[in-house]
Design a protein around this motif. Structure first.
Motif, PDB file in Angstrom:
ATOM      1  N   HIS A   1      16.915   6.419  25.995  1.00  0.00           N
ATOM      2  CA  HIS A   1      18.321   6.671  25.668  1.00  0.00           C
ATOM      3  C   HIS A   1      18.602   6.394  24.193  1.00  0.00           C
ATOM      4  O   HIS A   1      19.288   5.425  23.858  1.00  0.00           O
ATOM      5  CB  HIS A   1      19.240   5.806  26.530  1.00  0.00           C
TER       6      HIS A   1
ATOM      7  N   HIS B   1      14.691   0.275  26.956  1.00  0.00           N
ATOM      8  CA  HIS B   1      15.032   1.551  27.571  1.00  0.00           C
ATOM      9  C   HIS B   1      16.202   2.225  26.857  1.00  0.00           C
ATOM     10  O   HIS B   1      16.415   3.410  27.008  1.00  0.00           O
ATOM     11  CB  HIS B   1      15.386   1.284  29.043  1.00  0.00           C
TER      12      HIS B   1
ATOM     13  N   HIS C   1      18.505  10.549  35.701  1.00  0.00           N
ATOM     14  CA  HIS C   1      19.596  10.877  34.782  1.00  0.00           C
ATOM     15  C   HIS C   1      19.892  12.371  34.715  1.00  0.00           C
ATOM     16  O   HIS C   1      19.053  13.198  35.025  1.00  0.00           O
ATOM     17  CB  HIS C   1      19.271  10.391  33.376  1.00  0.00           C
TER      18      HIS C   1
END
Ligand SMILES: [Fe+2]
Length: 464
Positions: A149, A176, A454
């Motif tokens: 991300h 992450h 996601h």
């Protein structure tokens, strides 16, 4: 193998073919659907809703082995986060097909992962086109790790280029997600490092939690990458940052930063809980994340010779949560209120006929291993709403909020998510009103959607 027999070195990423019968339909192979199909609509979808909902799913869970009958199975694709394409350089990967689109923002999908690799797919056909690393943007960006991300500015470079590179005074870690405000980038050092002494070990067994380490926050000036401050809090772990912003503290006149994070505190990192072996036969109840607002004071006056203290400004009490999403305009906005996400990992799914794991077979105990509810929380009131499937559906995916064009209220829009139907025969795209958080529309998908973490919603004629 029952939970007592599971050694720490058990390969959590694979299960035998025999164990596949314990897997729900969304954790099994799903047929490729290359052509557009029509969905049966119900309720009232907003007429203003126009765009493409991109999600990353697994597709194939089974991979035949050459010399025995067992079939390994991976829980997640290594590709995690899809978004609009951007102007990336040509690559030298001999397996790449096609060339960079002249209009990647509308014709290509860029998929990030936790590793230094990016996949580019055609936005219309979803066919993979290219596979490249950040080193192809700049050789300075060689290395193994990345984060799934990366925050992005609305103004993208053409072509993509290295703007700055900043060394941080800390040990390498697994992370992450990053955080970003108007003025700063915040690198939150997840106190988890990778033990690479035996690279044959499963990834989750290489992750070593540093229980005695504080969680460090490194503040970097966004314009030049200069490290301007270091802060630390009591130990916690995380996957996802939710949002971040800077603001002037009216009391001190200094610039403070808030970073909102789904925070964990346990004796192990939750990564291993998401492996297929554990989902089908959980070692213990799933960990729950908590939505916490961390505060750093006067970052504009920080002394690099001192480590500042991170305080907890707020938290949403009593809400187990993950996969947080906000409205696009709320990003970096100090007055934003609402967070949407999934809640209730491992809670029962009343009425479902979809079993998960050994407890779901034979004992007539059925449960939704991968999240049971959707939530909407409000920083202003500290409260939250839960949405629970009503008709035996289960496992709603990461919810995406799409704001109505012209909206003045932050939550004026629709929330979309995908869940499995009662019988497990197909998935359902569901729409919840952003304000009331109640169902307003649904679309029966002709096939099962395989679970993935996601997605993104891209407004307009993307990929058409
Ligand atoms: Fe993620």
């Amino acid at each position: 193998m029952n939970s007592e027999q599971k050694p720490r070195g058990y390969n959590w990423y694979t299960v035998t073919e025999d164990d596949l019968k314990y897997a729900p339909p969304y954790l099994r192979d799903v047929p490729e659907t290359p052509k557009e199909v029509e969905c049966k609509l119900a309720g009232t979808w907003p007429t203003w809703l126009h765009g493409s909902f991109l999600r990353v799913g697994v597709g194939r869970f089974t991979v035949p082995l050459s010399d025995d009958d067992s079939k390994p199975k991976a829980v997640f694709s290594i590709f995690l986060t899809p978004r609009r394409g951007m102007h990336l350089p040509q690559d030298k990967n001999p397996y790449s097909r096609g060339t960079q689109s002249a209009n990647p923002a509308t014709e290509e999908i860029l998929v990030h992962s936790d590793w230094n690799i990016m996949q580019i797919c055609d936005a219309r056909t979803l066919e993979p086109k290219r596979l490249l690393t950040y080193a192809q943007i700049d050789p300075e960006l060689a290395g193994y790790g990345s984060c799934a991300h990366p925050p992005h500015d609305h103004v993208a470079a053409n072509p993509a280029a290295l703007v700055w590179k900043s060394p941080l005074p800390c040990k390498p870690c697994y992370t992450h997600a990053l955080a970003m405000t108007d003025k700063y980038v915040v690198f939150v050092r997840n106190p988890v490092h990778m033990d690479t002494s035996d690279t044959t070990k499963p990834l989750c067994d290489m992750m070593i939690c540093e229980h005695d380490s504080p969680t460090q926050f490194f503040i970097l000036d966004k314009t030049d990458g200069k490290h301007v401050g270091t802060y630390q809090s009591k130990n916690f772990y995380f996957f996802h940052t939710v949002n971040a912003y800077d603001y002037v503290d009216p009391t001190t006149g200094g610039v403070n930063i808030h970073v909102d994070i789904i925070s964990y505190k346990d004796d192990h990192y939750p990564y291993s809980e998401y492996s297929i072996g554990n989902i089908l036969d959980p070692l213990k109840p799933f960990q729950n994340g908590t939505l916490v607002r961390y505060q750093m004071d006067s970052v504009d006056r920080a002394d690099l010779g001192k480590v500042g203290r991170v305080s907890i400004a707020s938290a949403i009490a009593g809400l187990p949560c993950e996969l947080p999403r906000i409205s696009k305009p709320a990003s970096m906005d100090s007055s934003y209120r609402y967070v949407y996400g999934v809640s209730g990992n491992g809670v029962p799914a009343p009425g479902t006929e979809v079993p998960i794991g050994r407890l779901g077979n034979g004992l007539k105990v059925v449960h939704s291993s991968f999240y049971g509810y959707l939530f909407k929380s409000d920083w202003q009131t500290g409260t939250f709403k839960l949405w629970k499937p009503q008709n035996g559906e289960s496992c709603p995916s990461e919810p995406i909020f799409i704001q109505r064009p012209g909206a003045t209220d932050e939550d004026d829009g629709i929330v979309i998510s995908i869940m499995i139907n009662r019988e497990g025969t197909h998935s359902i795209l569901i729409g919840l009103d952003g304000k009331t958080f109640e169902e307003v529309a649904r679309a029966d998908m002709p096939q099962v959607y395989a679970l993935g973490p996601h997605g993104s919603f891209v407004e307009g004629d993307f990929g058409l």
